[in-house]
Design a protein around this motif. Structure first.
Motif, PDB file in Angstrom:
ATOM      1  N   UNK A  89       0.858  -1.184   0.000  1.00 52.78           N
ATOM      2  CA  UNK A  89       0.000   0.000   0.000  1.00 52.78           C
ATOM      3  C   UNK A  89       0.892   1.231   0.000  1.00 52.78           C
ATOM      4  N   UNK A  90       0.533   2.210  -0.839  1.00 54.66           N
ATOM      5  CA  UNK A  90       1.343   3.414  -1.005  1.00 54.66           C
ATOM      6  C   UNK A  90       0.442   4.634  -1.026  1.00 54.66           C
ATOM      7  N   UNK A  91       0.972   5.794  -0.603  1.00 58.32           N
ATOM      8  CA  UNK A  91       0.211   7.037  -0.796  1.00 58.32           C
ATOM      9  C   UNK A  91      -0.058   7.235  -2.281  1.00 58.32           C
ATOM     10  N   UNK A  92      -1.190   7.811  -2.599  1.00 50.66           N
ATOM     11  CA  UNK A  92      -1.599   7.963  -3.989  1.00 50.66           C
ATOM     12  C   UNK A  92      -0.829   9.101  -4.657  1.00 50.66           C
ATOM     13  N   UNK A  93       0.197   8.723  -5.399  1.00 50.97           N
ATOM     14  CA  UNK A  93       0.978   9.705  -6.147  1.00 50.97           C
ATOM     15  C   UNK A  93       0.659   9.710  -7.622  1.00 50.97           C
ATOM     16  N   UNK A  94      -0.410   8.978  -7.998  1.00 50.83           N
ATOM     17  CA  UNK A  94      -0.794   8.916  -9.397  1.00 50.83           C
ATOM     18  C   UNK A  94      -0.572   7.549  -9.993  1.00 50.83           C
ATOM     19  N   UNK A  95      -1.254   7.313 -11.101  1.00 51.03           N
ATOM     20  CA  UNK A  95      -1.210   6.014 -11.781  1.00 51.03           C
ATOM     21  C   UNK A  95       0.212   5.640 -12.202  1.00 51.03           C
ATOM     22  N   UNK A  96       0.903   6.579 -12.847  1.00 51.00           N
ATOM     23  CA  UNK A  96       2.246   6.288 -13.327  1.00 51.00           C
ATOM     24  C   UNK A  96       3.227   6.044 -12.206  1.00 51.00           C
ATOM     25  N   UNK A  97       3.137   6.827 -11.157  1.00 50.04           N
ATOM     26  CA  UNK A  97       4.049   6.664 -10.029  1.00 50.04           C
ATOM     27  C   UNK A  97       3.845   5.314  -9.362  1.00 50.04           C
ATOM     28  N   UNK A  98       2.588   4.888  -9.265  1.00 52.15           N
ATOM     29  CA  UNK A  98       2.319   3.578  -8.685  1.00 52.15           C
ATOM     30  C   UNK A  98       2.944   2.468  -9.513  1.00 52.15           C
ATOM     31  N   UNK A  99       2.736   2.517 -10.836  1.00 49.20           N
ATOM     32  CA  UNK A  99       3.327   1.493 -11.699  1.00 49.20           C
ATOM     33  C   UNK A  99       4.853   1.549 -11.671  1.00 49.20           C
ATOM     34  N   UNK A 100       5.414   2.738 -11.561  1.00 51.45           N
ATOM     35  CA  UNK A 100       6.871   2.846 -11.532  1.00 51.45           C
ATOM     36  C   UNK A 100       7.470   2.095 -10.357  1.00 51.45           C
ATOM     37  N   UNK A 101       6.740   2.054  -9.257  1.00 47.96           N
ATOM     38  CA  UNK A 101       7.226   1.295  -8.097  1.00 47.96           C
ATOM     39  C   UNK A 101       7.345  -0.189  -8.463  1.00 47.96           C
ATOM     40  N   UNK A 102       6.330  -0.711  -9.133  1.00 47.80           N
ATOM     41  CA  UNK A 102       6.388  -2.100  -9.566  1.00 47.80           C
ATOM     42  C   UNK A 102       7.441  -2.323 -10.639  1.00 47.80           C
ATOM     43  N   UNK A 103       7.576  -1.368 -11.562  1.00 48.93           N
ATOM     44  CA  UNK A 103       8.583  -1.491 -12.625  1.00 48.93           C
ATOM     45  C   UNK A 103       9.982  -1.553 -12.034  1.00 48.93           C
ATOM     46  N   UNK A 104      10.267  -0.703 -11.064  1.00 47.36           N
ATOM     47  CA  UNK A 104      11.604  -0.719 -10.448  1.00 47.36           C
ATOM     48  C   UNK A 104      11.894  -2.064  -9.789  1.00 47.36           C
ATOM     49  N   UNK A 105      10.905  -2.610  -9.109  1.00 46.28           N
ATOM     50  CA  UNK A 105      11.100  -3.912  -8.481  1.00 46.28           C
ATOM     51  C   UNK A 105      11.324  -4.996  -9.540  1.00 46.28           C
ATOM     52  N   UNK A 106      10.587  -4.905 -10.636  1.00 51.19           N
ATOM     53  CA  UNK A 106      10.745  -5.889 -11.706  1.00 51.19           C
ATOM     54  C   UNK A 106      12.133  -5.810 -12.331  1.00 51.19           C
ATOM     55  N   UNK A 107      12.616  -4.592 -12.569  1.00 52.74           N
ATOM     56  CA  UNK A 107      13.942  -4.442 -13.158  1.00 52.74           C
ATOM     57  C   UNK A 107      15.036  -4.867 -12.193  1.00 52.74           C
ATOM     58  N   UNK A 108      14.797  -4.708 -10.900  1.00 54.69           N
ATOM     59  CA  UNK A 108      15.781  -5.139  -9.893  1.00 54.69           C
ATOM     60  C   UNK A 108      16.014  -6.645  -9.937  1.00 54.69           C
ATOM     61  N   UNK A 109      14.994  -7.402 -10.371  1.00 53.01           N
ATOM     62  CA  UNK A 109      15.157  -8.858 -10.451  1.00 53.01           C
ATOM     63  C   UNK A 109      15.378  -9.298 -11.904  1.00 53.01           C
ATOM     64  N   UNK A 110      15.732  -8.317 -12.749  1.00 56.68           N
ATOM     65  CA  UNK A 110      16.110  -8.590 -14.142  1.00 56.68           C
ATOM     66  C   UNK A 110      15.013  -9.289 -14.947  1.00 56.68           C
ATOM     67  N   UNK A 111      13.813  -8.758 -14.852  1.00 55.84           N
ATOM     68  CA  UNK A 111      12.723  -9.321 -15.634  1.00 55.84           C
ATOM     69  C   UNK A 111      13.002  -9.190 -17.129  1.00 55.84           C
ATOM     70  N   UNK A 112      12.570 -10.154 -17.892  1.00 53.72           N
ATOM     71  CA  UNK A 112      12.693 -10.085 -19.348  1.00 53.72           C
ATOM     72  C   UNK A 112      11.568  -9.249 -19.949  1.00 53.72           C
ATOM     73  N   UNK A 113      10.360  -9.434 -19.398  1.00 53.34           N
ATOM     74  CA  UNK A 113       9.189  -8.707 -19.877  1.00 53.34           C
ATOM     75  C   UNK A 113       8.365  -8.252 -18.680  1.00 53.34           C
ATOM     76  N   UNK A 114       7.770  -7.087 -18.823  1.00 55.86           N
ATOM     77  CA  UNK A 114       6.911  -6.559 -17.759  1.00 55.86           C
ATOM     78  C   UNK A 114       5.582  -6.125 -18.363  1.00 55.86           C
ATOM     79  N   UNK A 115       4.489  -6.486 -17.697  1.00 52.41           N
ATOM     80  CA  UNK A 115       3.155  -6.125 -18.176  1.00 52.41           C
ATOM     81  C   UNK A 115       2.579  -5.036 -17.284  1.00 52.41           C
ATOM     82  N   UNK A 116       2.222  -3.919 -17.887  1.00 48.54           N
ATOM     83  CA  UNK A 116       1.456  -2.867 -17.209  1.00 48.54           C
ATOM     84  C   UNK A 116      -0.001  -3.149 -17.525  1.00 48.54           C
ATOM     85  N   UNK A 117      -0.802  -3.327 -16.488  1.00 41.68           N
ATOM     86  CA  UNK A 117      -2.155  -3.844 -16.716  1.00 41.68           C
ATOM     87  C   UNK A 117      -3.159  -3.158 -15.804  1.00 41.68           C
TER      88      UNK A 117
END
Length: 276
Positions: free
Chosen positions: A56-84
């Motif tokens: 759960x995170x303070x609401x900083x907007x749709x993009x900011x929320x997804x960016x949190x997930x994207x950073x975590x995905x890149x930290x584990x070297x994901x090959x593909x990431x789905x924004x959904x």
């Protein structure tokens, strides 16, 4: 490895059960759920869905929320990431087929499947890079004939939506993105709180790779169009559109003109060849 991120806002479990079921039964390894809700009532969601990593995170907007997930995905070297979006669902091997498509087309950085309403009608989500008239004029000029003719071109309806095609602007409701491309471009521009952030991200991805529509794969999207029903959302939409054109240019945008021209020329050439 495939990862995904979903942003919740005052969402009920019933509203998201369909998409989480789809992801749970797919090759996606981890689903980052970023909750901007006023309560943490879904904090135990990972007990029902083993792939979910809930925060759960303070609401900083749709993009900011997804960016949190994207950073975590890149930290584990994901090959593909789905924004959904939370209101997406599908049948069959959608993720597998999109992964296979990306594996076979290394020059593609982003692919979007065909998107249907729950009743089976198509959603016209393939678009040219927008001009101010595309985003403002068609919304506030109350002429049905004008809007119909305008959308025929801007949303590339004349293409038929029946072939794989490179499209300069694709919807953020479902973006299947190559991890290496996200490393090059970054995620969403967090200046956009809601709306236009997907146009901006798709445009940046399109500067380093191809952005492709693949109608051989189909998903369903409830698509609430809140900015057409809610004045608060309308204000946010207008604010984001202004930020978008302040960033990329209002009337003078050479890259937009060239990109749109090449897109139309490619599609018309394909149409001519298919008729021969």
């Amino acid at each position: 490895m495939i990862t995904a991120s979903i942003v919740f806002y005052n969402t009920s479990l019933d509203e998201v059960r369909a998409v989480l079921d789809c992801l749970e039964n797919s090759p996606v390894d981890t689903v980052y759920v970023i909750d901007h809700s006023d309560t943490d009532k879904l904090k135990n969601i990972s007990e029902s869905f083993s792939k979910v990593r809930y925060e759960i995170h303070p609401n900083g907007g749709y993009g900011k929320g997804h960016n949190h997930g994207i950073r975590k995905a890149l930290d584990i070297n994901t090959d593909y990431h789905i924004i959904i979006n939370p209101d997406i669902y599908w049948k069959g091997d959608v993720v597998e087929r999109l992964r296979d498509f990306m594996d076979a087309h290394p020059d593609c950085g982003l692919v979007m499947p065909k998107v249907l309403f729950p009743n089976g009608e198509i959603q016209y989500l393939c678009k040219l890079l927008p001009t101010p008239m595309d985003l403002i004029g068609r919304r506030f000029i109350p002429l049905k004939n004008y809007t119909r003719r305008h959308n025929e071109n801007y949303e590339l309806r004349w293409s038929g939506y029946d072939r794989v095609m490179e499209v300069p602007s694709l919807s953020g409701c479902f973006m299947f993105i190559r991890g290496d491309v996200l490393r090059k471009t970054g995620g969403f521009d967090e200046r956009f709180f809601l709306y236009a952030e997907d146009m901006d991200l798709c445009r940046r991805i399109g500067e380093v790779s191809r952005t492709v529509f693949n109608p051989e794969v189909t998903i369903y999207h409830a698509y609430h169009q809140d900015s057409y029903k809610n004045f608060k959302h309308l204000k946010m939409h207008i604010n984001s559109v202004i930020k978008y054109f302040n960033k990329w240019g209002w009337l003078f945008d050479r890259k937009r003109k060239d990109k749109n021209r090449r897109c139309i020329e490619r599609l018309r050439d394909i149409s001519r060849k298919s008729e021969d």
